[in-house]
Motif scaffolding. Structure first.
Motif, PDB file in Angstrom:
ATOM      1  N   ASP A 207       0.830  -1.210   0.000  1.00  0.00           N
ATOM      2  CA  ASP A 207       0.000   0.000   0.000  1.00  0.00           C
ATOM      3  C   ASP A 207       0.861   1.255   0.000  1.00  0.00           C
ATOM      4  N   ALA A 208       1.956   1.215   0.788  1.00  0.00           N
ATOM      5  CA  ALA A 208       2.838   2.379   0.876  1.00  0.00           C
ATOM      6  C   ALA A 208       3.518   2.658  -0.457  1.00  0.00           C
ATOM      7  N   VAL A 209       3.964   1.615  -1.140  1.00  0.00           N
ATOM      8  CA  VAL A 209       4.613   1.782  -2.443  1.00  0.00           C
ATOM      9  C   VAL A 209       3.595   2.228  -3.494  1.00  0.00           C
ATOM     10  N   TYR A 210       2.449   1.582  -3.503  1.00  0.00           N
ATOM     11  CA  TYR A 210       1.434   1.895  -4.510  1.00  0.00           C
ATOM     12  C   TYR A 210       0.904   3.320  -4.361  1.00  0.00           C
ATOM     13  N   SER A 211       0.763   3.790  -3.117  1.00  0.00           N
ATOM     14  CA  SER A 211       0.229   5.127  -2.875  1.00  0.00           C
ATOM     15  C   SER A 211       1.265   6.225  -3.118  1.00  0.00           C
ATOM     16  N   GLY A 212       2.537   5.841  -3.225  1.00  0.00           N
ATOM     17  CA  GLY A 212       3.592   6.821  -3.399  1.00  0.00           C
ATOM     18  C   GLY A 212       4.170   7.314  -2.087  1.00  0.00           C
ATOM     19  N   LEU A 213       3.634   6.781  -0.960  1.00  0.00           N
ATOM     20  CA  LEU A 213       4.163   7.164   0.347  1.00  0.00           C
ATOM     21  C   LEU A 213       5.615   6.715   0.483  1.00  0.00           C
ATOM     22  N   ALA A 214       5.938   5.580  -0.134  1.00  0.00           N
ATOM     23  CA  ALA A 214       7.312   5.072  -0.162  1.00  0.00           C
ATOM     24  C   ALA A 214       7.775   4.969  -1.607  1.00  0.00           C
ATOM     25  N   ASP A 215       9.032   5.280  -1.846  1.00  0.00           N
ATOM     26  CA  ASP A 215       9.574   5.189  -3.208  1.00  0.00           C
ATOM     27  C   ASP A 215       9.834   3.747  -3.607  1.00  0.00           C
ATOM     28  N   ILE A 216      10.341   2.981  -2.659  1.00  0.00           N
ATOM     29  CA  ILE A 216      10.672   1.581  -2.938  1.00  0.00           C
ATOM     30  C   ILE A 216      10.334   0.727  -1.722  1.00  0.00           C
ATOM     31  N   GLY A 217      10.233  -0.581  -1.938  1.00  0.00           N
ATOM     32  CA  GLY A 217       9.938  -1.499  -0.847  1.00  0.00           C
ATOM     33  C   GLY A 217      10.674  -2.813  -1.026  1.00  0.00           C
ATOM     34  N   ILE A 218      10.793  -3.543   0.072  1.00  0.00           N
ATOM     35  CA  ILE A 218      11.375  -4.891   0.046  1.00  0.00           C
ATOM     36  C   ILE A 218      10.210  -5.869   0.167  1.00  0.00           C
ATOM     37  N   LEU A 219       9.843  -6.518  -0.932  1.00  0.00           N
ATOM     38  CA  LEU A 219       8.703  -7.429  -0.956  1.00  0.00           C
ATOM     39  C   LEU A 219       9.143  -8.806  -1.430  1.00  0.00           C
ATOM     40  N   THR A 220       8.372  -9.812  -1.073  1.00  0.00           N
ATOM     41  CA  THR A 220       8.670 -11.162  -1.554  1.00  0.00           C
ATOM     42  C   THR A 220       8.145 -11.331  -2.980  1.00  0.00           C
ATOM     43  N   GLN A 221       8.661 -12.321  -3.651  1.00  0.00           N
ATOM     44  CA  GLN A 221       8.202 -12.620  -5.006  1.00  0.00           C
ATOM     45  C   GLN A 221       6.698 -12.875  -5.015  1.00  0.00           C
ATOM     46  N   PHE A 222       6.211 -13.579  -3.996  1.00  0.00           N
ATOM     47  CA  PHE A 222       4.784 -13.856  -3.871  1.00  0.00           C
ATOM     48  C   PHE A 222       3.980 -12.562  -3.900  1.00  0.00           C
ATOM     49  N   GLU A 223       4.422 -11.558  -3.128  1.00  0.00           N
ATOM     50  CA  GLU A 223       3.695 -10.288  -3.047  1.00  0.00           C
ATOM     51  C   GLU A 223       3.751  -9.536  -4.368  1.00  0.00           C
ATOM     52  N   VAL A 224       4.887  -9.610  -5.050  1.00  0.00           N
ATOM     53  CA  VAL A 224       5.034  -8.926  -6.339  1.00  0.00           C
ATOM     54  C   VAL A 224       4.094  -9.529  -7.376  1.00  0.00           C
ATOM     55  N   LEU A 225       4.033 -10.860  -7.416  1.00  0.00           N
ATOM     56  CA  LEU A 225       3.187 -11.532  -8.392  1.00  0.00           C
ATOM     57  C   LEU A 225       1.703 -11.344  -8.108  1.00  0.00           C
ATOM     58  N   SER A 226       1.371 -11.037  -6.857  1.00  0.00           N
ATOM     59  CA  SER A 226      -0.038 -10.862  -6.512  1.00  0.00           C
ATOM     60  C   SER A 226      -0.501  -9.415  -6.708  1.00  0.00           C
TER      61      SER A 226
END
Length: 327
Positions: A207-226
């Protein structure tokens, strides 16, 4: 005429009768005892009327929550009374402490990830020192991601960070994602300007990355694919993804950086280590049956999770090897 007494014969017959009756009584007692014992053992754990809690130590809708809900669904389909409980807070520590504070009876399980290791090594919880592995499930690589359209590639990110402070979101100080972020920024050096943001896991990072609140994030492959709105910049492991959509994403090693810790998360089911071994063995069987169901196997394949089923002692041995790498 001499009359022979028949008393010995009567005595012998009486003795034989007593022995026969005794044998029958012993058989009756034996057969009546065995079913009662077996029935008691069968119904003692798990009690169908008492739900097993599977504690996810992060907020709902995150990778860990989604995956363990799928596992719980498959256990329910096999007749296990189990429910997922989200207890977020303090990078997973609140949920871990909740599990450690419950009775050692097998009715409280921990949905464990690498956060269990990091949280324990932080000194804020006894964590894995009081836990044992019921079963290892899989590994999931971490990626450095941004919102689609924010940066074209990893190099553009680096160029931007030289002139402007960037925000990096993680699931919190007690998580592997946070430790990976810290290690990555150390490797990038002082020219990389950044600040770290923390959430309680779940969907907070996305949510933080998508909203622009954060520039980048550390996510798992599972989260990226979803999440189709995430744009992966680099895979934080030494190997390429097996997923067709992510196969062209460069690894952190190819970008000239070698991290000091593994950049993937090992997920497992854990319980207090003072639970009776027979109960842990029963739990391992219930998890294994659900794990190898078609539904769960298809679920793992759809997110390219690296299948790594390790029961009991095998899971503990692998877990301890990870502890050495993260420490």
């Amino acid at each position: 005429m001499i009359l022979k007494s028949n008393l010995p014969d009567v005595k012998n017959r009486f003795i034989k009768l007593v022995l026969a009756v005794s044998a029958v009584m012993l058989l009756i007692l034996a057969f009546s005892f065995i079913p009662r014992t077996a029935k008691a053992k069968e119904s003692s754990f798990p009690d169908p009327a008492r739900p097993i809690e599977l504690v996810v130590p992060f907020a709902p809708d995150g990778k860990l929550d989604i995956m363990f809900r799928q596992l719980a669904d498959n256990m329910q389909q096999n007749g296990v009374n189990i429910e997922v409980v989200n207890i977020a807070g303090n990078g997973g520590i609140t949920g871990i402490e909740y599990v450690l504070g419950k009775e050692a009876d097998g009715y409280t399980l921990l949905a464990s990830s690498a956060a269990t290791i990091i949280a324990t090594l932080s000194g804020k919880t006894e964590g894995f020192r009081k836990l044992t592995t019921v079963a290892g499930l899989n590994e999931d690589p971490f990626l450095l991601v941004t919102k689609k359209g924010r940066f074209r590639d990893f190099q553009e990110l680096l160029d931007c960070a030289e002139v402007k402070e960037l925000s990096i979101v993680t699931a919190g100080e007690g998580t592997l994602g946070h430790k990976v972020a810290t290690n990555l920024t150390e490797k990038l050096g002082p020219s990389f300007k950044y600040r770290l943001m923390e959430t309680d896991g779940g969907s907070g990072e996305m949510d933080a990355v998508y909203s622009g609140l954060a520039d980048i994030g550390i996510l798992t492959q599972f989260e990226v694919l979803s999440n189709p709105y995430m744009q992966p910049l680099v895979i934080l492991t030494g190997g390429h993804s097996q997923d067709a959509m992510l196969r062209s994403i460069p690894t952190i090693n190819e970008e000239g950086i070698t991290l000091d810790i593994p950049g993937s998360s090992f997920c497992s089911v854990m319980v207090r280590n003072d639970i009776p071994q027979n109960v842990i063995t029963i739990l391992a069987g219930l998890v294994e049956e659900a794990y190898y169901s078609d539904d769960f196997q298809n679920f793992q394949k759809s997110y390219s999770l690296l299948s790594l089923y390790l029961p009991l002692n095998q899971g503990d041995s692998f877990f301890q090897e990870l502890v050495k790498k993260y420490d």
